[in-house]
Scaffold this motif. Structure first.
Motif, mmCIF file in Angstrom:
data_model
loop_
_atom_site.group_PDB
_atom_site.id
_atom_site.type_symbol
_atom_site.label_atom_id
_atom_site.label_comp_id
_atom_site.label_asym_id
_atom_site.label_seq_id
_atom_site.Cartn_x
_atom_site.Cartn_y
_atom_site.Cartn_z
ATOM 1 N N GLY A 199 -15.807 31.516 104.003
ATOM 2 C CA GLY A 199 -16.659 31.198 102.858
ATOM 3 C C GLY A 199 -16.318 32.015 101.626
ATOM 4 O O GLY A 199 -16.737 31.706 100.521
ATOM 5 N N TYR A 200 -15.483 33.068 101.779
ATOM 6 C CA TYR A 200 -15.145 33.888 100.617
ATOM 7 C C TYR A 200 -13.795 33.506 100.032
ATOM 8 O O TYR A 200 -13.177 34.288 99.310
ATOM 9 N N GLY A 201 -13.316 32.304 100.373
ATOM 10 C CA GLY A 201 -11.966 31.900 99.964
ATOM 11 C C GLY A 201 -11.745 32.079 98.481
ATOM 12 O O GLY A 201 -10.740 32.652 98.046
ATOM 13 N N LEU A 202 -12.708 31.656 97.668
ATOM 14 C CA LEU A 202 -12.521 31.736 96.208
ATOM 15 C C LEU A 202 -12.183 33.162 95.796
ATOM 16 O O LEU A 202 -11.247 33.413 95.045
ATOM 17 N N TYR A 203 -12.910 34.110 96.361
ATOM 18 C CA TYR A 203 -12.742 35.497 95.920
ATOM 19 C C TYR A 203 -11.452 36.095 96.446
ATOM 20 O O TYR A 203 -10.717 36.773 95.738
ATOM 21 N N VAL A 204 -11.171 35.822 97.739
ATOM 22 C CA VAL A 204 -9.961 36.422 98.314
ATOM 23 C C VAL A 204 -8.726 35.815 97.660
ATOM 24 O O VAL A 204 -7.851 36.526 97.152
ATOM 25 N N TRP A 205 -8.680 34.443 97.648
ATOM 26 C CA TRP A 205 -7.462 33.838 97.089
ATOM 27 C C TRP A 205 -7.414 33.994 95.571
ATOM 28 O O TRP A 205 -6.353 34.084 94.967
ATOM 29 N N GLY A 206 -8.573 34.096 94.921
ATOM 30 C CA GLY A 206 -8.587 34.367 93.480
ATOM 31 C C GLY A 206 -7.936 35.709 93.189
ATOM 32 O O GLY A 206 -7.187 35.873 92.240
ATOM 33 N N SER A 207 -8.184 36.673 94.065
ATOM 34 C CA SER A 207 -7.591 37.996 93.864
ATOM 35 C C SER A 207 -6.091 37.944 94.096
ATOM 36 O O SER A 207 -5.302 38.413 93.270
ATOM 37 N N TYR A 208 -5.685 37.344 95.221
ATOM 38 C CA TYR A 208 -4.256 37.371 95.567
ATOM 39 C C TYR A 208 -3.438 36.488 94.648
ATOM 40 O O TYR A 208 -2.290 36.793 94.329
ATOM 41 N N LEU A 209 -4.066 35.384 94.166
ATOM 42 C CA LEU A 209 -3.311 34.515 93.253
ATOM 43 C C LEU A 209 -2.996 35.268 91.963
ATOM 44 O O LEU A 209 -1.855 35.298 91.503
ATOM 45 N N VAL A 210 -4.009 35.954 91.422
ATOM 46 C CA VAL A 210 -3.788 36.687 90.170
ATOM 47 C C VAL A 210 -2.809 37.823 90.407
ATOM 48 O O VAL A 210 -1.960 38.125 89.567
ATOM 49 N N ALA A 211 -2.869 38.432 91.605
ATOM 50 C CA ALA A 211 -1.914 39.512 91.913
ATOM 51 C C ALA A 211 -0.490 38.968 91.874
ATOM 52 O O ALA A 211 0.404 39.552 91.257
ATOM 53 N N ILE A 212 -0.275 37.803 92.488
ATOM 54 C CA ILE A 212 1.076 37.214 92.505
ATOM 55 C C ILE A 212 1.494 36.846 91.096
ATOM 56 O O ILE A 212 2.625 37.117 90.667
ATOM 57 N N VAL A 213 0.570 36.267 90.320
ATOM 58 C CA VAL A 213 0.907 35.876 88.945
ATOM 59 C C VAL A 213 1.297 37.114 88.133
ATOM 60 O O VAL A 213 2.313 37.118 87.433
ATOM 61 N N CYS A 214 0.526 38.217 88.277
ATOM 62 C CA CYS A 214 0.833 39.425 87.510
ATOM 63 C C CYS A 214 2.205 39.965 87.891
ATOM 64 O O CYS A 214 3.034 40.277 87.028
ATOM 65 N N ILE A 215 2.464 40.043 89.212
ATOM 66 C CA ILE A 215 3.725 40.653 89.654
ATOM 67 C C ILE A 215 4.895 39.751 89.270
ATOM 68 O O ILE A 215 5.888 40.204 88.680
ATOM 69 N N ALA A 216 4.770 38.435 89.560
ATOM 70 C CA ALA A 216 5.865 37.525 89.213
ATOM 71 C C ALA A 216 6.067 37.527 87.700
ATOM 72 O O ALA A 216 7.196 37.589 87.209
ATOM 73 N N GLY A 217 4.965 37.542 86.949
ATOM 74 C CA GLY A 217 5.058 37.548 85.486
ATOM 75 C C GLY A 217 5.816 38.756 84.992
ATOM 76 O O GLY A 217 6.722 38.653 84.147
#
Lengths: 248, 60
Positions: free
Chosen positions: B9-27
């Motif tokens: 049920g916390y998918g939004l928060y967990v994947w929201g965090s990891y998605l932004v982490a990947i975007v920041c690092i890849a960026g």
């Protein structure tokens, strides 16, 4: 055989040393990152209190740790550059700032996304969160001040001012949870007491921290090399580099 | 597999965090490599123009 400690303090020799190190750190970052994420998502158990939401810890804590460490390292290098007028030290400090700012933003972002389900709010003017936000402004201040000054050497000195003055913020962030005891929980990981975290959770988090360290070093070395080339473009050795087709 | 993505049920928060982490690092990686590439092009242009000047001098 006396070791010449200062051999790699010259931009030219550091350039080639860093060139050889970058692949090592990059591979280490990828391998450790994959291992850390695997442990974090597949090995570490569900938390009895927070369920799956706690898995944000595997990126939140490494990013927060790194945001503090990188600022201290940046302050040290810019201090050395200021004191000894060594160009390369200031170049490294300049190269650290963007990565430090990125990790600070990441710590704030992942913290907010963790706080919403657990505390019921994205943001609160808590001592730890506020001092981390100030850290982000310090990084941005350092970068924009340096960008505003044309002469790189003067920009280094000005940047050193912000870096050295701002370093007092780091212990404030670290001890904020104890001094003010506001919403953010205290230090869970300590080198002295026995671990308060389940082993697999702790291992996953420590491996992710190592992975973020390796990544940070690799990116900072790449950026330092770019800064070296930018500032030393008129020198002979950069000219030779062009002759051999700069691939190394 | 789907319950993995729901994250209890916390998918939004967990994947929201990891998605932004990947975007920041890849960026950041993309930006730093772009900086290096444009720098190399710039340096080789400078180098060629210097070489051209030497040729002109020796020719004249």
């Amino acid at each position: 055989m006396a070791i010449n400690w200062f051999k790699y303090s010259s931009p030219a020799s550091f350039y080639f040393l860093a060139g050889k190190m970058i692949p090592l750190f990059s591979i280490a970052a990828i391998v450790l990152g994959a291992a850390g994420l695997y442990i974090g998502f597949f090995v570490a158990p569900t938390d009895f209190q927070q369920g799956e939401a706690y898995r944000i810890i595997f990126i939140h804590v490494p990013a927060a740790w790194l945001s503090m460490f990188l600022y201290v390292i940046m302050a040290i290098w810019s201090g050395i550059g200021l004191a000894f007028n060594t160009r390369l030290s200031s170049m490294v400090a300049t190269a650290i700032a963007p990565t430090g700012a990125m990790f600070t933003f990441l710590a704030l972002w992942t913290g907010a996304l963790w706080g919403k389900p657990m505390w019921g709010t994205w943001w609160v003017w808590d001592a730890r969160l506020t001092s981390e936000l100030i850290l982000l402004f310090l990084y941005i201040g350092f970068m924009s001040l340096q960008a505003a000054i044309d002469d790189p050497r003067r920009a280094d000195k000005a940047g050193a001012m912000i870096a050295l003055v701002g370093v007092v913020n780091i212990p404030i962030i670290y001890f904020s949870v104890k001094w003010w005891n506001t919403l953010h929980q205290g230090a869970t990981v300590s080198l002295t007491q026995s671990p308060k975290m389940a082993t697999t959770m702790l291992t996953g988090m420590l491996i992710m921290s190592l992975a973020c360290w390796m990544y940070a070093i690799a990116v900072i070395l790449i950026r330092t090399r770019a800064i070296i080339l930018e500032r030393e473009r008129h020198t002979a050795w950069v000219g030779e580099l062009q002759l051999q087709g700069a691939t190394r | 597999m789907s319950d993995f993505f729901s994250m209890g049920g916390y998918g939004l928060y967990v994947w929201g965090s990891y998605l932004v982490a990947i975007v920041c690092i890849a960026g950041e990686v993309i930006l730093v490599f772009n900086r290096r590439r444009t720098l190399m092009k710039h340096l080789s242009l400078i180098h060629q123009s210097n070489k051209q000047e030497k040729i002109n001098e020796t020719a004249s």
